[in-house]
Design an enzyme around this catalytic site. Structure first.
Site, PDB file in Angstrom:
ATOM      1  N   HIS A   1       5.740  -3.702 -12.345  1.00 33.82           N
ATOM      2  CA  HIS A   1       7.071  -3.494 -12.920  1.00 33.82           C
ATOM      3  C   HIS A   1       7.644  -4.880 -13.177  1.00 33.82           C
ATOM      4  O   HIS A   1       7.498  -5.785 -12.351  1.00 33.82           O
ATOM      5  CB  HIS A   1       7.939  -2.701 -11.952  1.00 33.82           C
ATOM      6  CG  HIS A   1       9.354  -2.474 -12.416  1.00 33.82           C
ATOM      7  ND1 HIS A   1       9.676  -2.240 -13.733  1.00 33.82           N
ATOM      8  CD2 HIS A   1      10.522  -2.438 -11.728  1.00 33.82           C
ATOM      9  CE1 HIS A   1      10.990  -2.067 -13.838  1.00 33.82           C
ATOM     10  NE2 HIS A   1      11.526  -2.192 -12.635  1.00 33.82           N
TER      11      HIS A   1
ATOM     12  N   ASP B   1      10.844  -3.735  -5.258  1.00 32.19           N
ATOM     13  CA  ASP B   1      11.498  -4.815  -6.005  1.00 32.19           C
ATOM     14  C   ASP B   1      12.360  -5.694  -5.105  1.00 32.19           C
ATOM     15  O   ASP B   1      12.433  -6.916  -5.303  1.00 32.19           O
ATOM     16  CB  ASP B   1      12.375  -4.230  -7.121  1.00 32.19           C
ATOM     17  CG  ASP B   1      11.551  -3.680  -8.275  1.00 32.19           C
ATOM     18  OD1 ASP B   1      10.467  -4.225  -8.549  1.00 32.19           O
ATOM     19  OD2 ASP B   1      11.997  -2.700  -8.905  1.00 32.19           O
TER      20      ASP B   1
ATOM     21  N   TYR C   1       0.846  -1.193   0.000  1.00 32.48           N
ATOM     22  CA  TYR C   1       0.000   0.000   0.000  1.00 32.48           C
ATOM     23  C   TYR C   1       0.883   1.245   0.000  1.00 32.48           C
ATOM     24  O   TYR C   1       0.658   2.197   0.728  1.00 32.48           O
ATOM     25  CB  TYR C   1      -0.934  -0.016   1.219  1.00 32.48           C
ATOM     26  CG  TYR C   1      -2.122   0.926   1.084  1.00 32.48           C
ATOM     27  CD1 TYR C   1      -3.158   0.649   0.201  1.00 32.48           C
ATOM     28  CD2 TYR C   1      -2.188   2.082   1.843  1.00 32.48           C
ATOM     29  CE1 TYR C   1      -4.235   1.510   0.080  1.00 32.48           C
ATOM     30  CE2 TYR C   1      -3.272   2.952   1.732  1.00 32.48           C
ATOM     31  CZ  TYR C   1      -4.287   2.657   0.849  1.00 32.48           C
ATOM     32  OH  TYR C   1      -5.372   3.522   0.728  1.00 32.48           O
ATOM     33  N   GLY C   2       1.909   1.195  -0.863  1.00 31.81           N
ATOM     34  CA  GLY C   2       2.778   2.349  -1.018  1.00 31.81           C
ATOM     35  C   GLY C   2       2.278   3.249  -2.130  1.00 31.81           C
ATOM     36  O   GLY C   2       1.072   3.342  -2.378  1.00 31.81           O
TER      37      GLY C   2
ATOM     38  N   GLU D   1      17.087  28.868  -9.693  1.00 31.44           N
ATOM     39  CA  GLU D   1      17.517  28.780 -11.086  1.00 31.44           C
ATOM     40  C   GLU D   1      17.847  27.364 -11.540  1.00 31.44           C
ATOM     41  O   GLU D   1      17.728  27.062 -12.737  1.00 31.44           O
ATOM     42  CB  GLU D   1      18.734  29.687 -11.314  1.00 31.44           C
ATOM     43  CG  GLU D   1      18.435  31.162 -11.142  1.00 31.44           C
ATOM     44  CD  GLU D   1      17.379  31.684 -12.118  1.00 31.44           C
ATOM     45  OE1 GLU D   1      17.232  31.091 -13.209  1.00 31.44           O
ATOM     46  OE2 GLU D   1      16.702  32.668 -11.781  1.00 31.44           O
TER      47      GLU D   1
ATOM     48  N   SER E   1      12.541  32.789 -23.694  1.00 28.90           N
ATOM     49  CA  SER E   1      13.116  33.921 -24.432  1.00 28.90           C
ATOM     50  C   SER E   1      14.104  33.438 -25.489  1.00 28.90           C
ATOM     51  O   SER E   1      14.615  32.313 -25.432  1.00 28.90           O
ATOM     52  CB  SER E   1      13.840  34.859 -23.462  1.00 28.90           C
ATOM     53  OG  SER E   1      15.001  34.220 -22.951  1.00 28.90           O
TER      54      SER E   1
ATOM     55  N   GLY F   1       2.422   6.598  -8.316  1.00 25.96           N
ATOM     56  CA  GLY F   1       1.082   6.250  -7.872  1.00 25.96           C
ATOM     57  C   GLY F   1       0.257   7.444  -7.429  1.00 25.96           C
ATOM     58  O   GLY F   1      -0.957   7.488  -7.641  1.00 25.96           O
TER      59      GLY F   1
END
Length: 340
Positions: free
Chosen positions: A109, A84, A26-27, A228, A253, A135
């Site tokens: 995955h 994993d 439940y992540g 920046e 720009s 998620g």
């Protein structure tokens, strides 16, 4: 070969009628899968360790929660949204003994299946549904009536309908609103790992950090350096997300665009690309997978040290201070650790 892309009209959510889907974990992905499927009318149970701190979060979201083995035994479809590094052990101890012929084992995955860490029985269907976003984004988009594109792939298909079940599952997540792209386990796993390591996480964070440090070392204010080289990355990425690189260059720009096309290739040059190819080769040969598995089997000491070093970087403190000056960032935040 042209990609096959499916939408809601191509997926029959009714194929999940009468089936129980167990979401293990439940992540980030798990909470989104469970909540989206439940909202789509699917019978969902969440499987967690008894001592899991997320047990209360899942129940608080109105979900039924059982132990991992109990959830797997009850389900027709078992989706593993676990880290994993823990998936294989949990599969062997709690899932494999409870799989029945004709059940569906699903992953978000392909790592453990592709690299052979998990080898499901031949009489079990195996598919993958991999949303192309965290998620928290999958959940937020669903709640707003949109969807996040997802990948679907089939590894084993003894029942002959695994693709259709995978499409129905993806549609239940909301992916059919955006597009469900058919692929295979090898392609998803290797491109996903490469993207994370070379660009999205590793490459981008290293680039931002190097830019921040370069300005600090030249004597500029930390706040200016942060704005920046880190804060404004989102503004640029949003423009690219909306309409590609040309859209971004149209918006900025002429000075910025000229600096982009003349200086960018000096930062990311042929040597950088050669190192990217080395990283891709490590993924393709399984070297990275072996390294990651061994690191976690040995207690993850190096991993923990590297994580701590990142958290303690001065730019993190500067960023936290600046974000306090922008309270609107907390509105509709994707990650709320108290809930998901």
């Amino acid at each position: 070969m042209a990609l096959k892309i499916y939408y809601d009209k191509d997926a029959d959510l009714g194929r999940l009628d009468g089936k129980t889907v167990a979401i293990l974990g439940y992540g980030s992905q798990g909470h989104a899968h469970a909540q989206n499927l439940k909202a789509s009318g699917v019978d969902v149970v969440v499987g967690l360790r008894k001592e899991s701190p997320t047990w209360a979060k899942a129940e608080g979201a109105g979900l039924r929660v059982l132990g991992v083995a109990e959830a797997a035994a009850e389900a027709d479809i078992v989706m593993m949204t676990l880290p994993d590094e823990t998936t294989a052990a949990i599969y062997r101890e709690h899932v494999e003994p409870n799989l029945q012929p004709g059940n569906y084992l699903a992953v978000a995955h392909g790592f453990n299946i592709h690299f052979g860490v998990i080898k499901p029985p031949e009489n079990v269907n195996v598919f993958m549904v991999a949303p192309k976003g965290p998620g928290h984004t999958v959940r937020a988009n669903y709640e707003e009536g949109r969807g996040v594109p997802s990948l679907v792939a089939v590894h084993q298909d003894p029942s002959g309908d695994t693709l259709q079940i995978g499409l129905a599952y993806a549609a239940g997540l909301g992916a059919g609103r955006a597009g469900i792209i058919e692929t295979n386990f090898r392609e998803e796993t290797e491109t996903d790992l490469f993207g994370e390591q070379a660009v999205l996480c590793g490459g981008l964070v290293a680039l931002m950090t190097a830019g921040y440090e370069t300005l600090i070392e030249a004597g500029y204010a930390p706040e200016m350096a942060y704005f920046e080289t880190i804060h404004e990355v989102k503004l640029i990425v949003d423009l690219i997300y909306e309409g590609g690189v040309a859209n971004m260059r149209y918006s900025v720009s002429n000075t910025a665009e000229y600096g982009d096309v003349t200086r960018g290739p000096r930062v990311i040059d042929a040597d950088t690309k050669a190192r990217m190819k080395e990283i891709l080769s490590e993924i393709q040969t399984g070297q990275f997978a072996r390294e990651f598995i061994l690191e976690n089997q040995s207690g993850g000491l190096q991993f923990s040290a590297l994580r701590r070093r990142g958290e303690e970087h001065p730019m993190e403190e500067v960023g936290a201070r600046l974000r306090e000056l922008m309270p609107w960032l907390k509105e509709k935040r994707l990650v709320d650790r108290s809930k998901n």
